[in-house]
Scaffold this active site. Sequence first.
Site, mmCIF file in Angstrom:
data_model
loop_
_atom_site.group_PDB
_atom_site.id
_atom_site.type_symbol
_atom_site.label_atom_id
_atom_site.label_comp_id
_atom_site.label_asym_id
_atom_site.label_seq_id
_atom_site.Cartn_x
_atom_site.Cartn_y
_atom_site.Cartn_z
ATOM 1 N N GLY A 115 3.155 1.751 8.515
ATOM 2 C CA GLY A 115 2.991 2.496 7.265
ATOM 3 C C GLY A 115 1.915 1.872 6.404
ATOM 4 O O GLY A 115 0.945 1.306 6.918
ATOM 5 N N SER A 116 2.114 1.952 5.079
ATOM 6 C CA SER A 116 1.070 1.494 4.158
ATOM 7 C C SER A 116 1.041 -0.034 4.059
ATOM 8 O O SER A 116 2.022 -0.713 4.393
ATOM 9 C CB SER A 116 1.343 2.067 2.763
ATOM 10 N N GLY A 173 4.072 -2.750 4.033
ATOM 11 C CA GLY A 173 4.023 -3.888 4.959
ATOM 12 C C GLY A 173 4.179 -5.217 4.240
ATOM 13 O O GLY A 173 4.871 -6.122 4.714
ATOM 14 N N GLU A 233 2.047 -2.699 11.623
ATOM 15 C CA GLU A 233 0.956 -1.798 12.004
ATOM 16 C C GLU A 233 0.671 -0.949 10.773
ATOM 17 O O GLU A 233 1.350 0.030 10.524
ATOM 18 C CB GLU A 233 1.397 -0.966 13.218
ATOM 19 N N CYS A 275 -3.667 6.546 11.546
ATOM 20 C CA CYS A 275 -4.184 5.249 11.069
ATOM 21 C C CYS A 275 -5.461 4.905 11.827
ATOM 22 O O CYS A 275 -6.227 4.053 11.390
ATOM 23 C CB CYS A 275 -3.133 4.163 11.156
HETATM 24 C C1 UN1 Z 1 -0.912 5.880 14.086
HETATM 25 O O1 UN1 Z 1 -1.671 6.638 13.499
HETATM 26 O O2 UN1 Z 1 -0.024 5.247 13.447
HETATM 27 O O3 UN1 Z 1 -4.546 5.863 18.841
HETATM 28 C C2 UN1 Z 1 -0.869 5.681 15.545
HETATM 29 C C3 UN1 Z 1 -4.047 6.853 18.294
HETATM 30 C C4 UN1 Z 1 -2.613 7.173 18.601
HETATM 31 C C5 UN1 Z 1 -1.685 6.387 17.760
HETATM 32 C C6 UN1 Z 1 -1.943 6.403 16.294
HETATM 33 N N1 UN1 Z 1 -2.376 6.912 19.993
HETATM 34 O O4 UN1 Z 1 -4.677 7.573 17.530
#
Ligand code: UN1
Length: 511
Positions: free
Chosen positions: A243-244, A248, A265, A299
């Site tokens: 998340g953000s 985190g 992450e 992300c």
């Molecule tokens: C995410 O946005 O938290 O590599 C994960 C990617 C995907 C996973 C993204 N397999 O864009």
Amino acid sequence: MEHVLSLKLLENYKKNAYCSAVVGIESLYEGQEHALLTPVDGGSLGKLHWTSVETTETLIKRSHEAFLQWRNVPAPIRGQLVRRVGEVARKHKAELAEIITLEAGKTIQEAQGEVQEWIDVCEFAVGLSRQLYGLTIASERPEHRMMEQWHPLGVVGVITAFNFPMAVWAWNAMLALVCGNTLVWKPSEKAPLCALGCHAILQEALKDFPEFPQGLSTVVMGGSDIGEALAKHSLIPLVSATGSVNMGKQVAQKVGARLGRSLLELSGNNALILTPSADIELAIRGILFSAVGTSGQRCTTLRRLIVHESIADTVIERLKGAMQSVRVGDPRKEETHLGPLVDEAAVHAYERAIEQAKKEGGELVVSGGRSETASASGFYVKPVLFKMPAQSAVVMEETFAPILYVMSYSNLEDAIEMQNAVKQGLSSAIFTNDVREAERFLSVSGSDCGIANVNIGTSGAEIGGAFGGEKETGGGRESGSDAWKNYMRRATNTINYGAQIPLAQGIKFDF
Ligand code: UN1
């Protein structure tokens, strides 16, 4: 508009019977009632009760009890459950994808891709269940042997975001389960039905294994108070949170205060360097999916394009055409490229970033805005392309929306420096046909990110690699490679099969 969830997987949830079937605890429903809305048209998906903190406590203890049994099941047998989960998920792929689309607004194409990530990680984890290898190490002492064993950790707390509401749980859960752990999962408040869909699959798979303990994976619904309960709990040795950065930091501090482990992450602010030798048509395709896919809410989304000055005008022109051809609309339709943002707050963040970029001297090449063609009550926006004079404040931030900032560079060292100049360090890419440039970018003085690609975009990673990034992205690695080691504890064993007790380092201690 009211959406009737005819999805078989969730048919019971409205009767409030579904969750209790999952966890066997009726009091899951004592918490606050929460209305669920779909970003597809703002309509209702029904209501759920959040889990109370007290119930969360009870469920964590129950999960720990399940762990005490589960850890004794041989890993390849644990793998059989995960294999079955993969089979059941495959059978229900379309239904699961539909839940993601309705709840998170992802296009049906991408929602199916997300379920596929889950299926893929099941296959990976089944293989792993026979490969949780430790090393044998040469001992310096005669008639001694040294080795490593990997043992399960305990209850793993998992906190996930709305944008990958099933896959991120699966990365954690499928690995954690084969490693011998149990899980307590707090899904995003924006995607609880996806969590129930995942658990429906798990329950179905568990029918084949009546001997396995109850409570292998538990869903707890709610906000930051529930996340905090996981972060603080001494029965949870590892909290894996996606998340953000703000979330985190909260989690890491609370877990750190009790010297637990966290696997984070968090944000990405990903860049792509486009060099003069690159295949531009290839690059445009890579850029477009990375920048616009998932409505810019990955992300790994591409937010910063760093183009060599000699090709900048051509690239911007080509991108303008490509972005204008993106089909914004109902994510349930196969032909849609760009579905809605997740909620009104996300639309406001998008609008704020556009205003700020203009103030910082950005030149709008593709102007974006709310989409008139899509549903008026949804949260549909068009992609935005900004030509920026420099990497100004707005560019340094992660805005979860389809906004791409383009900057130019004159030499590769500067481009790499720009790419690394943000606080986040998740994903990065270079498009080049020059081996020196590619290798420089991948080298020790190249990209500082957890993911660095050549001639593919920043998003859409396969499950086989370790996924995660550096700096404010949090340093965690999930999914492939040896990420499984995060879910286990290492024991170093030295065994003496001789009749002497020689000390290491040559120390004499005779008496
Ligand atoms: C995410 O946005 O938290 O590599 C994960 C990617 C995907 C996973 C993204 N397999 O864009």
